[in-house]
Design a protein around this motif. Structure first.
Motif, PDB file in Angstrom:
ATOM      1  N   ALA A 139       0.831  -1.201   0.000  1.00 42.16           N
ATOM      2  CA  ALA A 139       0.000   0.000   0.000  1.00 42.16           C
ATOM      3  C   ALA A 139       0.867   1.253   0.000  1.00 42.16           C
ATOM      4  O   ALA A 139       0.566   2.239  -0.689  1.00 42.16           O
ATOM      5  N   GLY A 140       1.959   1.224   0.770  1.00 40.19           N
ATOM      6  CA  GLY A 140       2.847   2.374   0.824  1.00 40.19           C
ATOM      7  C   GLY A 140       3.524   2.655  -0.502  1.00 40.19           C
ATOM      8  O   GLY A 140       3.586   3.800  -0.967  1.00 40.19           O
ATOM      9  N   ILE A 141       4.027   1.608  -1.129  1.00 39.66           N
ATOM     10  CA  ILE A 141       4.691   1.779  -2.419  1.00 39.66           C
ATOM     11  C   ILE A 141       3.696   2.254  -3.466  1.00 39.66           C
ATOM     12  O   ILE A 141       3.992   3.157  -4.271  1.00 39.66           O
ATOM     13  N   ALA A 142       2.493   1.688  -3.473  1.00 38.89           N
ATOM     14  CA  ALA A 142       1.476   2.086  -4.440  1.00 38.89           C
ATOM     15  C   ALA A 142       1.060   3.537  -4.243  1.00 38.89           C
ATOM     16  O   ALA A 142       0.853   4.271  -5.220  1.00 38.89           O
ATOM     17  N   LEU A 143       0.950   3.972  -2.993  1.00 45.03           N
ATOM     18  CA  LEU A 143       0.542   5.351  -2.743  1.00 45.03           C
ATOM     19  C   LEU A 143       1.632   6.327  -3.176  1.00 45.03           C
ATOM     20  O   LEU A 143       1.352   7.350  -3.803  1.00 45.03           O
ATOM     21  N   HIS A 144       2.884   6.035  -2.846  1.00 49.41           N
ATOM     22  CA  HIS A 144       3.975   6.905  -3.278  1.00 49.41           C
ATOM     23  C   HIS A 144       4.041   6.991  -4.804  1.00 49.41           C
ATOM     24  O   HIS A 144       4.401   8.036  -5.361  1.00 49.41           O
ATOM     25  N   PRO A 228     -13.621   1.962  -2.989  1.00 50.48           N
ATOM     26  CA  PRO A 228     -12.517   0.998  -3.111  1.00 50.48           C
ATOM     27  C   PRO A 228     -11.156   1.679  -3.004  1.00 50.48           C
ATOM     28  O   PRO A 228     -10.949   2.763  -3.559  1.00 50.48           O
ATOM     29  N   ALA A 229     -10.246   1.071  -2.274  1.00 49.79           N
ATOM     30  CA  ALA A 229      -8.909   1.645  -2.087  1.00 49.79           C
ATOM     31  C   ALA A 229      -8.152   1.634  -3.407  1.00 49.79           C
ATOM     32  O   ALA A 229      -7.899   0.574  -3.983  1.00 49.79           O
ATOM     33  N   LEU A 230      -7.783   2.808  -3.878  1.00 48.29           N
ATOM     34  CA  LEU A 230      -7.071   2.909  -5.156  1.00 48.29           C
ATOM     35  C   LEU A 230      -5.710   2.239  -5.093  1.00 48.29           C
ATOM     36  O   LEU A 230      -5.234   1.680  -6.086  1.00 48.29           O
ATOM     37  N   THR A 231      -5.069   2.291  -3.929  1.00 43.38           N
ATOM     38  CA  THR A 231      -3.753   1.662  -3.804  1.00 43.38           C
ATOM     39  C   THR A 231      -3.828   0.149  -3.912  1.00 43.38           C
ATOM     40  O   THR A 231      -2.814  -0.521  -4.103  1.00 43.38           O
ATOM     41  N   VAL A 232      -5.034  -0.391  -3.782  1.00 43.02           N
ATOM     42  CA  VAL A 232      -5.235  -1.843  -3.863  1.00 43.02           C
ATOM     43  C   VAL A 232      -5.887  -2.232  -5.182  1.00 43.02           C
ATOM     44  O   VAL A 232      -5.475  -3.203  -5.834  1.00 43.02           O
ATOM     45  N   GLU A 233      -6.896  -1.481  -5.608  1.00 46.77           N
ATOM     46  CA  GLU A 233      -7.743  -1.935  -6.709  1.00 46.77           C
ATOM     47  C   GLU A 233      -7.586  -1.161  -8.015  1.00 46.77           C
ATOM     48  O   GLU A 233      -8.117  -1.595  -9.042  1.00 46.77           O
ATOM     49  N   ALA A 234      -6.909  -0.031  -8.029  1.00 47.32           N
ATOM     50  CA  ALA A 234      -6.717   0.704  -9.277  1.00 47.32           C
ATOM     51  C   ALA A 234      -5.877  -0.126 -10.253  1.00 47.32           C
ATOM     52  O   ALA A 234      -4.997  -0.893  -9.847  1.00 47.32           O
TER      53      ALA A 234
END
Length: 448
Positions: A139-144, A228-234
Motif C-alpha cells: 500500500a505504501g509503495i502504491a501510494l507513493h 474501493p482503495a485505489l492503492t489496492v484496486e486501481a
C-alpha cells in the motif's frame, strides 16, 4: 492480482515461510522495546491520557488496555495511544521502498485487537502480523507511486492496520474491502517534509494511521461503506501486488540502532566506525565534514530544545554519539537536550548534499564522513550505507542490547522475561496472551 486473492491472503493466509515468521517475531520484540522506552516520554503520556479521556469504549468487548499503561480505552484508542508513543521515539523498524514505517502502527493494533482473543496462539498472531506488514508495504509503495507529495507513513500503514483488524475479527471479504477503502480515504495524507522542517509530536503520522485503520474495521463491520482503495484496486496499482504471497517484504525491513531518523544513520555509522578505528576523543576534533543525500541534509541542524527536534537532527545526533558513545532515550530527553559538551561540537560539523548519495535514495541511505583532527590528520570513512537492513543486519546480541537500553524504565526481571518471549513466540504452546500480559502493565519507572 484480483481483490479476491488479496482478501484470501489477508483473511486466511498461514502458509508463511519460517524465515518471515522469525523476522516478524524479532520486529515485534524490537517494537515492544521501543514502546517501553516511549512510555515515559511526554508525547506518549499525552496520547494515553487523551485516549483514556476521549476514546473510551462503550462496552467491555470493545475495550483494550493501553500497553505499558494498563488503563482501558477503545480498541482504536489503545492502538492510537501506543502508535503515537512509539512514533515519538524514533527507533522503530522501517522498509526502504516505502520511505517509512510499518511496525509502529501494526504492532500496537495487534495488541489492541488481540485482547478480545486471549486463546489465540502466538503463532497465529505472528501470521497476522506478517500479513499486515505485507499489506502495508505494498500500500505504501502504491501510494507513493500514485501521488506527488511525500506523505507520512500513517497515510498507508492505516491499510495494514485495517487488514490486521479484519483478520482478527473474522471479517467478511466485503467488510475488508470497505475497511481498506475507509482507511485509505481517511488516512492522514500529511506532508513528511513539513515535519522535517519543523519537528513536532506529529512525527510520521502513525498514531493517526493506527486510529483510522482500527476505526475502519469497526465501521465496515457495522455496515459503513468506503470507496474501493485505489492503492489496492486501481489498474495501475496491480503491479505492486503481483508478488503478494511469494515475495516476503517483511524480511527486508530494517531495525534501527538509534532513536533518530534513519536519514541520519549512515553518517552516524560512518562516524562510529571512524571513532572505533582511530580512538579519537571529541576534544581532538577540529572539523567533521559530512556528505549526505538531500533528505538527510534537510534534518535539523541546531541544538534541539525538544525531543522531536533531537530525533530529526543530524548535527546533534553526531555530536551526541561522539560524546556518549550511544544514543538512547536519555540522550534525546531532559538534560540530554542541554549537554554542553554536545553543544560545543555542533559548530565543528559541516553538512552538505552529495549527488551520488541522493541518487541512491530511497533504496539506500548513504553518507560519508571526514574527520579532521587538531593535529592535522584527516580520517575518511568512504561511502557508508545505514546498517540494520538486510544488507548489513544487526546481530541478535545487538538487537537485545538495544531492547534492554530502550526498555530500561522496566524492572530487570520484566525486561528479561519480555526478551525471552522472542524465542517462545513461535512455539505451538505459547499464546499471544503470554506476552500481552507482560506488555500491558504500567512501567515501573519513567524518564523524560
Amino acid at each position: 492480482m484480483t481483490f479476491d486473492r488479496i482478501a484470501e491472503f489477508v483473511l486466511t493466509a498461514r502458509d508463511i515461510p519460517e524465515s518471515a515468521m522469525e523476522m516478524a517475531a524479532l520486529l515485534l520484540m524490537d517494537t515492544v522495546g521501543v514502546a517501553a522506552g516511549a512510555a515515559g516520554m511526554e508525547a506518549g503520556r499525552i496520547a494515553r491520557d487523551h485516549a483514556f479521556n476521549f476514546h473510551a469504549a462503550g462496552a467491555s468487548e470493545h475495550a483494550a488496555q493501553m500497553i505499558f499503561d494498563g488503563r482501558p480505552a477503545s480498541i482504536p484508542g489503545a492502538a492510537f495511544a501506543a502508535a503515537t508513543g512509539i512514533d515519538n521515539l524514533d527507533a522503530h523498524d522501517g522498509y526502504n521502498p516505502t520511505k517509512g514505517h510499518i511496525g509502529c502502527a501494526v504492532v500496537p493494533a495487534l495488541f489492541a485487537f488481540a485482547e478480545a482473543r486471549p486463546e489465540m496462539s502466538a503463532r497465529d498472531a505472528i501470521c497476522a502480523l506478517v500479513m499486515a506488514y505485507e499489506i502495508s508495504a505494498r500500500a505504501g509503495i502504491a501510494l507513493h507511486a500514485s501521488v506527488a507529495d511525500y506523505h507520512t507513513s500513517g497515510a498507508w500503514n492505516a491499510l495494514g492496520v485495517a487488514a490486521l483488524g479484519c483478520r482478527l475479527r473474522a471479517a467478511s471479504p466485503d467488510a475488508l474491502r470497505q475497511a481498506l477503502g475507509i482507511a485509505e480515504y481517511h488516512g492522514p495524507r500529511s506532508q513528511m517534509m513539513r515535519e522535517i522542517a519543523n519537528p513536532t509530536m506529529l512525527h510520521d503520522g502513525s498514531g493517526m494511521g493506527a486510529l483510522i485503520g482500527s476505526m475502519a474495521v469497526m465501521m465496515a463491520q457495522a455496515g459503513f461503506t468506503g470507496a474501493p482503495a485505489l492503492t489496492v484496486e486501481a489498474d495501475d496499482a496491480g503491479a505492486h501486488w503481483s508478488d503478494l504471497d511469494h515475495v516476503w517484504t517483511i524480511e527486508q525491513n530494517y531495525i534501527k540502532p538509534y532513536p533518530i531518523c534513519r536519514w541520519a544513520h549512515a553518517a552516524l555509522d560512518a562516524l562510529s566506525e571512524l571513532k572505533a578505528a582511530h580512538g579519537f576523543s571529541p576534544q581532538e576534533i577540529a572539523t567533521i565534514d559530512v556528505h549526505v543525500f538531500a533528505q538527510s541534509a534537510a534534518l535539523f541542524s541546531g541544538m534541539p530544545t525538544t525531543t522531536s527536534q533531537a530525533q530529526y537532527s543530524l548535527h546533534f545526533a553526531l555530536a551526541a554519539l561522539l560524546v556518549h558513545g550511544q544514543i538512547g532515550p536519555v540522550q534525546i530527553t531532559g538534560a540530554g537536550l542541554s549537554d554542553r559538551e554536545v553543544a560545543a561540537l555542533l559548530p565543528r560539523i559541516a553538512v552538505q548534499e552529495e549527488a551520488r548519495h541522493s541518487e541512491r535514495f530511497p533504496e539506500g541511505r548513504w553518507s560519508d564522513v571526514t574527520v579532521t583532527l587538531k593535529d592535522g590528520r584527516q580520517l575518511a570513512s568512504g561511502d557508508v550505507n545505514a546498517r540494520g537492513g538486510p544488507e548489513a543486519p544487526m546481530g541478535n546480541d545487538e538487537v537485545e542490547a538495544k531492547f534492554r537500553m530502550m526498555a530500561a524504565a522496566l524492572s530487570e526481571q520484566r525486561i528479561t522475561a519480555l526478551w525471552q518471549m522472542h524465542t517462545r513466540l513461535l512455539l505451538p504452546e505459547t499464546t499471544f496472551e503470554d506476552i500481552a500480559q507482560l506488555v500491558r502493565a504500567p512501567v515501573e519507572n519513567t524518564h523524560g
